[in-house]
Write an enzyme that holds these catalytic residues in place. Structure first.
Site, PDB file in Angstrom:
ATOM      1  N   HIS A 140       0.838  -1.199   0.000  1.00  0.00           N
ATOM      2  CA  HIS A 140       0.000   0.000   0.000  1.00  0.00           C
ATOM      3  C   HIS A 140       0.872   1.247   0.000  1.00  0.00           C
ATOM      4  O   HIS A 140       1.694   1.434   0.889  1.00  0.00           O
ATOM      5  CB  HIS A 140      -0.925   0.007   1.215  1.00  0.00           C
ATOM      6  CG  HIS A 140      -2.095  -0.902   1.060  1.00  0.00           C
ATOM      7  ND1 HIS A 140      -3.312  -0.664   1.635  1.00  0.00           N
ATOM      8  CD2 HIS A 140      -2.243  -2.049   0.357  1.00  0.00           C
ATOM      9  CE1 HIS A 140      -4.162  -1.617   1.299  1.00  0.00           C
ATOM     10  NE2 HIS A 140      -3.519  -2.483   0.544  1.00  0.00           N
ATOM     11  N   TYR A 178      -9.469   5.443   7.066  1.00  0.00           N
ATOM     12  CA  TYR A 178      -9.685   5.786   8.475  1.00  0.00           C
ATOM     13  C   TYR A 178     -10.720   6.910   8.479  1.00  0.00           C
ATOM     14  O   TYR A 178     -10.458   7.974   7.906  1.00  0.00           O
ATOM     15  CB  TYR A 178      -8.395   6.278   9.129  1.00  0.00           C
ATOM     16  CG  TYR A 178      -7.349   5.207   9.368  1.00  0.00           C
ATOM     17  CD1 TYR A 178      -6.501   4.780   8.349  1.00  0.00           C
ATOM     18  CD2 TYR A 178      -7.208   4.635  10.633  1.00  0.00           C
ATOM     19  CE1 TYR A 178      -5.538   3.803   8.589  1.00  0.00           C
ATOM     20  CE2 TYR A 178      -6.239   3.656  10.877  1.00  0.00           C
ATOM     21  CZ  TYR A 178      -5.416   3.244   9.848  1.00  0.00           C
ATOM     22  OH  TYR A 178      -4.464   2.276  10.082  1.00  0.00           O
ATOM     23  N   PRO A 213      -5.144   0.311  18.509  1.00  0.00           N
ATOM     24  CA  PRO A 213      -4.832  -0.170  17.156  1.00  0.00           C
ATOM     25  C   PRO A 213      -4.842   0.904  16.068  1.00  0.00           C
ATOM     26  O   PRO A 213      -4.532   0.612  14.919  1.00  0.00           O
ATOM     27  CB  PRO A 213      -5.934  -1.210  16.892  1.00  0.00           C
ATOM     28  CG  PRO A 213      -7.054  -0.815  17.793  1.00  0.00           C
ATOM     29  CD  PRO A 213      -6.442  -0.181  18.994  1.00  0.00           C
ATOM     30  N   LYS A 219       0.307  -0.187  15.035  1.00  0.00           N
ATOM     31  CA  LYS A 219       1.686  -0.288  15.531  1.00  0.00           C
ATOM     32  C   LYS A 219       1.973  -1.508  16.412  1.00  0.00           C
ATOM     33  O   LYS A 219       3.141  -1.837  16.639  1.00  0.00           O
ATOM     34  CB  LYS A 219       2.033   0.978  16.344  1.00  0.00           C
ATOM     35  CG  LYS A 219       2.172   2.210  15.483  1.00  0.00           C
ATOM     36  CD  LYS A 219       3.423   2.138  14.618  1.00  0.00           C
ATOM     37  CE  LYS A 219       3.410   3.102  13.472  1.00  0.00           C
ATOM     38  NZ  LYS A 219       3.408   2.467  12.153  1.00  0.00           N
ATOM     39  N   TYR A 233       3.543   6.448  10.192  1.00  0.00           N
ATOM     40  CA  TYR A 233       2.714   5.328   9.755  1.00  0.00           C
ATOM     41  C   TYR A 233       3.536   4.255   9.050  1.00  0.00           C
ATOM     42  O   TYR A 233       3.344   3.064   9.309  1.00  0.00           O
ATOM     43  CB  TYR A 233       1.588   5.826   8.842  1.00  0.00           C
ATOM     44  CG  TYR A 233       0.496   4.785   8.681  1.00  0.00           C
ATOM     45  CD1 TYR A 233      -0.544   4.701   9.596  1.00  0.00           C
ATOM     46  CD2 TYR A 233       0.531   3.867   7.631  1.00  0.00           C
ATOM     47  CE1 TYR A 233      -1.535   3.740   9.470  1.00  0.00           C
ATOM     48  CE2 TYR A 233      -0.445   2.893   7.499  1.00  0.00           C
ATOM     49  CZ  TYR A 233      -1.487   2.832   8.427  1.00  0.00           C
ATOM     50  OH  TYR A 233      -2.449   1.867   8.303  1.00  0.00           O
TER      51      TYR A 233
HETATM   52  C1  PHB Z   1      -6.490  -4.349  10.429  1.00  0.00           C
HETATM   53  O1  PHB Z   1      -6.573  -4.571   9.225  1.00  0.00           O
HETATM   54  O2  PHB Z   1      -6.790  -5.225  11.268  1.00  0.00           O
HETATM   55  C2  PHB Z   1      -6.042  -3.017  10.912  1.00  0.00           C
HETATM   56  C3  PHB Z   1      -5.554  -2.106   9.997  1.00  0.00           C
HETATM   57  C4  PHB Z   1      -5.143  -0.859  10.427  1.00  0.00           C
HETATM   58  C5  PHB Z   1      -5.223  -0.534  11.763  1.00  0.00           C
HETATM   59  C6  PHB Z   1      -5.691  -1.453  12.688  1.00  0.00           C
HETATM   60  C7  PHB Z   1      -6.111  -2.706  12.251  1.00  0.00           C
HETATM   61  O3  PHB Z   1      -4.825   0.695  12.188  1.00  0.00           O
END
Ligand code: PHB
Length: 376
Positions: free
Chosen positions: A58, A187, A279, A283, A371
């Site tokens: 990505h 997000y 989450p 990280k 990130y």
């Molecule tokens: C996930 O795909 O489980 C996932 C992706 C990004 C995040 C947290 C979880 O910030």
């Protein structure tokens, strides 16, 4: 498992004790986003074959707010660095396979694991397996047993300092055999709460919604989940959403936590045993991997060159990076979630921060470099 595999390749013997069954471990849906540093470490461990073939690179992600999606060009802002979407469950599968192939010892269903003589020169570990009492004499113990494990609680409370922030909300997560709504992660900050659109593959989606911390998965029927997710996404994105039956559903509580120091005598804490991040910045797994990197190098220096500087400095080196990731995960959580307890002033500030973020290349670069992963 990763530390054990890396040590094995350098001729250092280890035993992995796992409290659960392999079936239990493989049944859990965990993280999904790997930093380049984590991918590099998995490659050094010789377990990146499938990851390289099946992982999704990505180069960017979207942040949605006020009805619009804004793209953050991770690669463009960081000199070409990217993240790889590949499930932690798959990383674990690859590690199990590699440990078995190389004849590594992984004991599952290890009960009553107890650590002894940590402050002396000759620690040992006792446990029960299939009703039999067993003992392992060792040079060092790596406490990689998660937040609820026994390693951290084996350190005297007079030595350990704890830093904690608990959030009043959690995430309800759903895995579904549906195509992801977008090729990159979204997000979303919305007045009804945060939402995240993620994935495991082009046919497997992973979605999350901010929910009260005490919610149970049973309270979230599939229908309620999809409806709420759609409401929290920009209209056009919601229209593209493909709903389907969930194949896994769970609520994750949110917490920021660090225990210091990471070393007590011959015990070294690694990953969630020492620190937890919410989450939001993806990280948790990556931070466990960077701890492994520091400890692996420290142990190899000790055995190969009789140099114990890395072991002496492990706690300080690992914690410096841990705290930066704690800072980032806490910040991303604060930026994107609803905190009903803080009122309208805080909401306006949050909105201003999102507007500022996408008006400033400096602000976007700061998010992007965190990130994709800070250097080790
Ligand atoms: C996930 O795909 O489980 C996932 C992706 C990004 C995040 C947290 C979880 O910030």
């Amino acid at each position: 498992m990763l530390l054990s595999q890396l040590l094995h390749l350098q001729g250092v013997e280890s035993v992995v004790l796992e409290r659960r069954t392999k079936t239990h471990v493989m049944g859990r849906i965990r993280a999904g986003v790997l930093e380049q540093g984590t991918v590099d470490l998995l490659r050094e461990a010789g377990v990146a074959g499938r990851l390289e073939a099946e992982g999704l690179i990505h180069e960017g992600l979207d942040i949605a707010f006020a009805g619009r999606r804004h793209r953050l060009d991770l690669a463009g802002l960081t000199g070409g660095r990217t993240v790889t979407v590949y499930g932690q469950t798959e990383v674990t599968r690859d590690l199990f396979e590699a440990r078995e192939r190389l004849g590594g010892t992984v004991v599952d269903c290890a009960e009553d694991v107890t650590l002894h003589d940590l402050a002396g020169d000759a620690p040992h570990v006792t446990y029960r397996h299939a009703g039999e009492h067993r003992r392992i004499n060792c040079d060092f113990i790596a406490g990689c047993d998660g937040f609820h494990g026994i390693s951290r609680s084996s350190i005297p409370s007079s030595v350990l300092r704890e830093f904690e922030q608990v959030y009043a909300f959690g995430w309800i997560g759903v895995l579904s055999r549906t195509p992801p709504v977008s090729p990159e992660l979204i997000y979303a900050s919305h007045e009804r709460g945060f939402a995240l659109c993620s994935m495991r593959s082009p046919t497997l989606s992973r979605y999350y919604l901010q929910c009260p911390a005490q919610d149970l998965p049973e309270q979230w029927t599939d229908e309620r989940f999809w409806e709420e997710l759609k409401r929290r996404l920009p209209e056009a994105t919601g229209d593209d959403l493909v709903a389907g039956p969930s194949v896994e559903k769970s609520v994750a509580p949110m917490r920021s936590y660090v225990a210091e120091p990471l070393r007590y005598g011959r015990l070294f804490l690694v990953g969630d045993a020492a620190h937890i991040v919410p989450p939001t910045g993806a990280k948790g797994l990556n931070l466990a991997a960077s701890d492994v990197h520091y400890l692996w190098h420290a142990l190899v220096d000790y055995y190969r060159r009789n140099d114990d500087a890395g072991l002496q400095n492990y706690s300080e080196n690992a914690l410096a990076r841990v705290w930066k990731c704690e800072r980032f995960s806490w910040w991303m959580t604060s930026l994107l979630h609803r905190f009903p307890e803080t009122g309208p002033f805080r909401e306006r500030v949050q909105r201003a921060e999102l507007d500022y973020l996408f008006s400033s290349r400096a602000a976007m670069t700061s998010l992007a470099e965190n990130y994709v992963g800070l250097p080790y």
